[in-house]
Motif scaffolding. Structure first.
Motif, PDB file in Angstrom:
ATOM      1  N   PHE A 235       5.784  -0.534  -8.819  1.00 32.14           N
ATOM      2  CA  PHE A 235       6.658  -1.454  -8.092  1.00 32.14           C
ATOM      3  C   PHE A 235       6.013  -2.819  -7.874  1.00 32.14           C
ATOM      4  N   ARG A 236       4.717  -2.923  -8.022  1.00 33.71           N
ATOM      5  CA  ARG A 236       4.049  -4.192  -7.723  1.00 33.71           C
ATOM      6  C   ARG A 236       4.541  -5.322  -8.622  1.00 33.71           C
ATOM      7  N   SER A 237       4.710  -5.032  -9.888  1.00 31.40           N
ATOM      8  CA  SER A 237       5.198  -6.067 -10.804  1.00 31.40           C
ATOM      9  C   SER A 237       6.708  -6.252 -10.712  1.00 31.40           C
ATOM     10  N   LEU A 238       7.417  -5.212 -10.286  1.00 31.30           N
ATOM     11  CA  LEU A 238       8.880  -5.304 -10.209  1.00 31.30           C
ATOM     12  C   LEU A 238       9.324  -6.133  -9.009  1.00 31.30           C
ATOM     13  N   ILE A 239       8.587  -6.040  -7.904  1.00 36.56           N
ATOM     14  CA  ILE A 239       8.985  -6.764  -6.688  1.00 36.56           C
ATOM     15  C   ILE A 239       8.940  -8.275  -6.900  1.00 36.56           C
ATOM     16  N   VAL A 240       8.017  -8.729  -7.718  1.00 35.42           N
ATOM     17  CA  VAL A 240       7.901 -10.176  -7.967  1.00 35.42           C
ATOM     18  C   VAL A 240       8.495 -10.548  -9.328  1.00 35.42           C
ATOM     19  N   SER A 241       9.380  -9.717  -9.849  1.00 36.79           N
ATOM     20  CA  SER A 241       9.989  -9.981 -11.158  1.00 36.79           C
ATOM     21  C   SER A 241      10.877 -11.219 -11.117  1.00 36.79           C
ATOM     22  N   ARG A 242      10.993 -11.881 -12.276  1.00 38.23           N
ATOM     23  CA  ARG A 242      11.872 -13.059 -12.368  1.00 38.23           C
ATOM     24  C   ARG A 242      13.335 -12.666 -12.522  1.00 38.23           C
ATOM     25  N   TYR A 243      13.581 -11.410 -12.840  1.00 38.62           N
ATOM     26  CA  TYR A 243      14.958 -10.930 -12.935  1.00 38.62           C
ATOM     27  C   TYR A 243      15.444 -10.555 -11.526  1.00 38.62           C
ATOM     28  N   VAL A 244      16.507 -11.201 -11.099  1.00 43.49           N
ATOM     29  CA  VAL A 244      16.974 -11.055  -9.725  1.00 43.49           C
ATOM     30  C   VAL A 244      17.355  -9.609  -9.414  1.00 43.49           C
TER      31      VAL A 244
ATOM     32  N   SER B 262      -1.063   0.705  -0.277  1.00 44.17           N
ATOM     33  CA  SER B 262      -0.909   0.522  -1.719  1.00 44.17           C
ATOM     34  C   SER B 262      -0.967  -0.940  -2.130  1.00 44.17           C
ATOM     35  N   GLY B 263      -0.998  -1.857  -1.176  1.00 42.60           N
ATOM     36  CA  GLY B 263      -1.101  -3.275  -1.496  1.00 42.60           C
ATOM     37  C   GLY B 263       0.206  -3.972  -1.762  1.00 42.60           C
ATOM     38  N   LEU B 264       1.318  -3.419  -1.282  1.00 43.09           N
ATOM     39  CA  LEU B 264       2.631  -4.011  -1.543  1.00 43.09           C
ATOM     40  C   LEU B 264       3.041  -5.053  -0.508  1.00 43.09           C
ATOM     41  N   VAL B 265       2.356  -5.104   0.637  1.00 43.29           N
ATOM     42  CA  VAL B 265       2.739  -6.071   1.676  1.00 43.29           C
ATOM     43  C   VAL B 265       2.601  -7.513   1.188  1.00 43.29           C
ATOM     44  N   PRO B 266       1.503  -7.906   0.510  1.00 41.87           N
ATOM     45  CA  PRO B 266       1.453  -9.287  -0.016  1.00 41.87           C
ATOM     46  C   PRO B 266       2.601  -9.616  -0.955  1.00 41.87           C
ATOM     47  N   ASP B 267       3.052  -8.632  -1.737  1.00 43.01           N
ATOM     48  CA  ASP B 267       4.192  -8.888  -2.624  1.00 43.01           C
ATOM     49  C   ASP B 267       5.479  -9.103  -1.830  1.00 43.01           C
ATOM     50  N   LEU B 268       5.647  -8.337  -0.756  1.00 42.87           N
ATOM     51  CA  LEU B 268       6.821  -8.542   0.105  1.00 42.87           C
ATOM     52  C   LEU B 268       6.782  -9.920   0.760  1.00 42.87           C
ATOM     53  N   ILE B 269       5.595 -10.365   1.128  1.00 47.51           N
ATOM     54  CA  ILE B 269       5.460 -11.695   1.719  1.00 47.51           C
ATOM     55  C   ILE B 269       5.823 -12.773   0.702  1.00 47.51           C
ATOM     56  N   ASP B 270       5.438 -12.571  -0.555  1.00 44.19           N
ATOM     57  CA  ASP B 270       5.822 -13.521  -1.604  1.00 44.19           C
ATOM     58  C   ASP B 270       7.341 -13.584  -1.768  1.00 44.19           C
ATOM     59  N   VAL B 271       7.996 -12.435  -1.614  1.00 48.60           N
ATOM     60  CA  VAL B 271       9.459 -12.419  -1.699  1.00 48.60           C
ATOM     61  C   VAL B 271      10.057 -13.232  -0.559  1.00 48.60           C
ATOM     62  N   LEU B 272       9.484 -13.101   0.647  1.00 45.97           N
ATOM     63  CA  LEU B 272       9.978 -13.889   1.780  1.00 45.97           C
ATOM     64  C   LEU B 272       9.851 -15.383   1.513  1.00 45.97           C
ATOM     65  N   LYS B 273       8.820 -15.766   0.773  1.00 45.18           N
ATOM     66  CA  LYS B 273       8.574 -17.185   0.536  1.00 45.18           C
ATOM     67  C   LYS B 273       9.425 -17.748  -0.600  1.00 45.18           C
ATOM     68  N   SER B 274       9.631 -16.960  -1.658  1.00 47.83           N
ATOM     69  CA  SER B 274      10.283 -17.543  -2.830  1.00 47.83           C
ATOM     70  C   SER B 274      11.277 -16.610  -3.517  1.00 47.83           C
ATOM     71  N   GLY B 275      11.646 -15.505  -2.896  1.00 51.33           N
ATOM     72  CA  GLY B 275      12.582 -14.580  -3.517  1.00 51.33           C
ATOM     73  C   GLY B 275      14.025 -15.006  -3.347  1.00 51.33           C
ATOM     74  N   SER B 276      14.916 -14.254  -3.962  1.00 49.45           N
ATOM     75  CA  SER B 276      16.345 -14.512  -3.807  1.00 49.45           C
ATOM     76  C   SER B 276      16.788 -14.145  -2.391  1.00 49.45           C
ATOM     77  N   PRO B 277      17.897 -14.704  -1.899  1.00 50.58           N
ATOM     78  CA  PRO B 277      18.339 -14.403  -0.530  1.00 50.58           C
ATOM     79  C   PRO B 277      18.512 -12.917  -0.264  1.00 50.58           C
ATOM     80  N   GLU B 278      19.083 -12.189  -1.197  1.00 50.92           N
ATOM     81  CA  GLU B 278      19.278 -10.754  -0.976  1.00 50.92           C
ATOM     82  C   GLU B 278      17.946 -10.010  -0.971  1.00 50.92           C
ATOM     83  N   ALA B 279      17.016 -10.439  -1.830  1.00 50.89           N
ATOM     84  CA  ALA B 279      15.691  -9.821  -1.838  1.00 50.89           C
ATOM     85  C   ALA B 279      14.951 -10.123  -0.543  1.00 50.89           C
TER      86      ALA B 279
END
Length: 546
Positions: free
Chosen positions: A275-284, A310-327
């Motif tokens: 999931f680490r690479s999927l959470i920050v994927s460019r595909y919405v 597992s180290g997924l919290v930094p990826d979730l934080i990246d989503v908060l900063k630059s992810g899509s609104p639904e993400a």
């Protein structure tokens, strides 16, 4: 002729002159000219291993190694970096050695690290490994615990709290030390934070939990429990076809939303790693559905700590900063769900989730603001996160939301937590919280929840003592608290009554005090009783004569 020229092209090292003479003795004069001409253009296509090693070593020395890659204690590249509660990063075995001998080093900036909580810094670990591969050197190997203890003891023997220089020393990039046997996964987040008051039972699952489906490397904490279902989804998630990944995520999202058993079975280190690479994927669609699956997995209590480790919290934080609104909406829900576990509160705060959550509190959809507010409430139950919220300037933002009437109920919960700490109280008093809340109480269209929130925050600020008394009286809090005492019920009325008594008691004491300036101007004072407010036993100095 052609055969001879082909042989010359395969020559790697220049052949001695006499060899050429013997080998080409039978070649005609014309051919000898061609051969001698080609000998001038011989190129060595291969390098010896010693030459390659020498050149790579020269390249490493010429490159500037990032300072953040070094452990402040050992001075060498970190093989297993971890974040401690104070936010510093060290080699894991150095932290264990410091904790074992009860040694607290003083860093160059004067700060003392807090080793109470240890969180794997997988992002930095991956960065160091990639850097080593880019520069053609072997990745660093972890220290042996005994050698780390010897190093720390030598530092502590020089001085009880030795100052650690953070300048980059000369280090061996490939130090010969034995492999470290990893201890149990309980090392990763070892502190269980307790709170002085019982948290409010608001909700135990994020609001994005029941939403419909929308169109690396990781440290292994436990032995993977391989099963056919897990293998099927892993194959799909690691596929090179985007359609296969989307199909697997949609199936996983439906399955984990309705089947509680699947949440436990599928929350494995290998699945979380995928999931680490999927959470920050460019595909919405991939990003949205992967974060939504993570929300569903986090609903199981046993999965919450696994996900953070597992180290997924930094990826979730990246989503908060630059992810899509639904993400972003689902990421807020995931952090809220993870923050319900006391073991995760410190880790989430240290990893930098507070600032993005504060931003989400003022933007995004209603559900995004709701989940971010509840995440901030649960995170602010521990003192370290209260301090961080004060430092990032959250108090003025929260008070401005109260003034505008925006999400006052949720904001009051966060302000109550901040008011329970001394630094939070000071920041709120500096930002005009007393005047803001008293004006809110004076409003004619004040609903009961808002009034209860105002009184609760004022009650927390009243612990500031004299400063609160002065600000409250200046804002006209005495009259408003008297109204609340007459009309409110239960705990709200009790809090208003206690604050009213405190303010009245302060007024009576002020009336009993002597006007010293007038007495001194008169030129004498005979046996006047007066009071000093600093006695430990509460007694007063009775008389003085001038």
């Amino acid at each position: 002729m052609e055969f001879q020229e082909a042989l010359m092209k395969l020559v790697i090292h220049k052949t001695p002159t006499h060899h050429h003479k013997d080998f080409f003795h039978s070649i005609s004069g014309k051919d000898e000219k061609v051969v001698s001409k080609k000998q001038k253009w011989k190129i060595s296509f291969h390098r010896s291993s010693s030459a390659k090693t020498s050149q790579s070593g020269h390249q490493v020395q010429s490159k500037s190694i990032p300072e953040d890659f070094f452990c402040p204690i050992s001075g060498s590249l970190m093989a297993d970096p971890v974040i401690v509660s104070s936010g510093h990063t060290f080699e894991r075995v150095c932290v264990e050695a410091c904790k074992k001998i009860d040694f607290a080093p003083i860093l160059k900036d004067g700060s003392v690290p807090d080793f109470s909580t240890v969180i794997p810094n997988l992002a930095l670990k991956s960065t160091i490994v990639n850097w080593c591969q880019t520069h053609l050197i072997n990745p660093p190997k972890p220290f042996d615990l005994s050698k780390a203890e010897e190093l720390v003891r030598s530092l502590s023997s020089k001085k009880p709290n030795t100052q650690i220089e953070k300048d980059v020393p000369s280090v061996k990039l490939d130090h010969a030390v034995s492999e470290l046997i990893r201890s149990s996964s309980e090392e990763s987040v070892s502190a269980v934070t307790t709170t002085p008051t019982q948290p409010l039972q608001l909700a135990d699952s994020p609001s994005c939990y029941s939403s419909a489906s929308s169109s690396s490397e990781i440290e292994t904490l436990t032995a993977p429990n391989i099963n056919e279902e897990e293998e099927y989804f892993l194959t799909k998630l690691k596929s090179h076809q985007v359609f296969d990944i989307e199909e697997a995520l949609i199936t996983l999202r439906k399955k984990t939303r309705t089947e509680e058993s699947s949440r436990v079975v599928l929350c494995t280190p290998r699945v979380l790693s995928a999931f680490r690479s999927l959470i920050v994927s460019r595909y919405v669609n991939i990003q949205v559905n992967s974060v939504a699956v993570l929300v569903n997995l986090s609903l199981e209590k046993t999965n919450k700590v696994k996900i953070v480790r597992s180290g997924l919290v930094p990826d979730l934080i990246d989503v908060l900063k630059s992810g899509s609104p639904e993400a972003q909406e689902h990421a807020c829900g995931a952090l809220f769900s993870l923050a319900l576990d006391d073991h995760n509160k410190t880790a989430i705060g240290v990893l930098g989730a507070l600032q993005p959550l504060m931003h989400m509190l003022r933007s995004g959809s209603e559900r995004t603001r709701h989940d971010s507010a509840l995440a901030l409430y649960h995170l602010s139950l521990i003192q370290s996160n209260k301090t961080k919220l004060v430092k990032i300037g959250s108090v003025p933002v929260l008070l401005s939301m109260v003034k505008s009437g925006h999400m006052t109920g949720r904001v009051f919960l966060i302000l109550c937590n901040l008011a329970s700490g001394s630094d939070g109280r000071a920041a709120m008093l500096d930002s005009g919280a007393v005047d803001c809340l008293v004006k809110l109480l004076k409003g004619s269209e004040l609903d009961e929840p808002t009034r209860e929130g105002c009184v609760a925050v004022l009650y927390g600020l009243s612990q500031a003592g004299l400063r609160f008394k002065g600000l409250a009286k200046a804002a006209g809090a005495v009259e408003e608290l008297a109204k609340v005492e007459r009309t409110a019920n239960g705990l709200t009325r009790e809090k208003a009554r206690k604050m009213s008594e405190m303010l009245k008691r302060g007024s009576e004491e002020e009336q009993e005090e002597v006007d010293w300036e007038a007495l001194l101007d008169s030129g004498f004072m005979t046996r006047t009783k007066f009071r000093f407010g600093g006695g430990k036993d509460g007694s007063c100095v009775n008389s003085s004569e001038f």
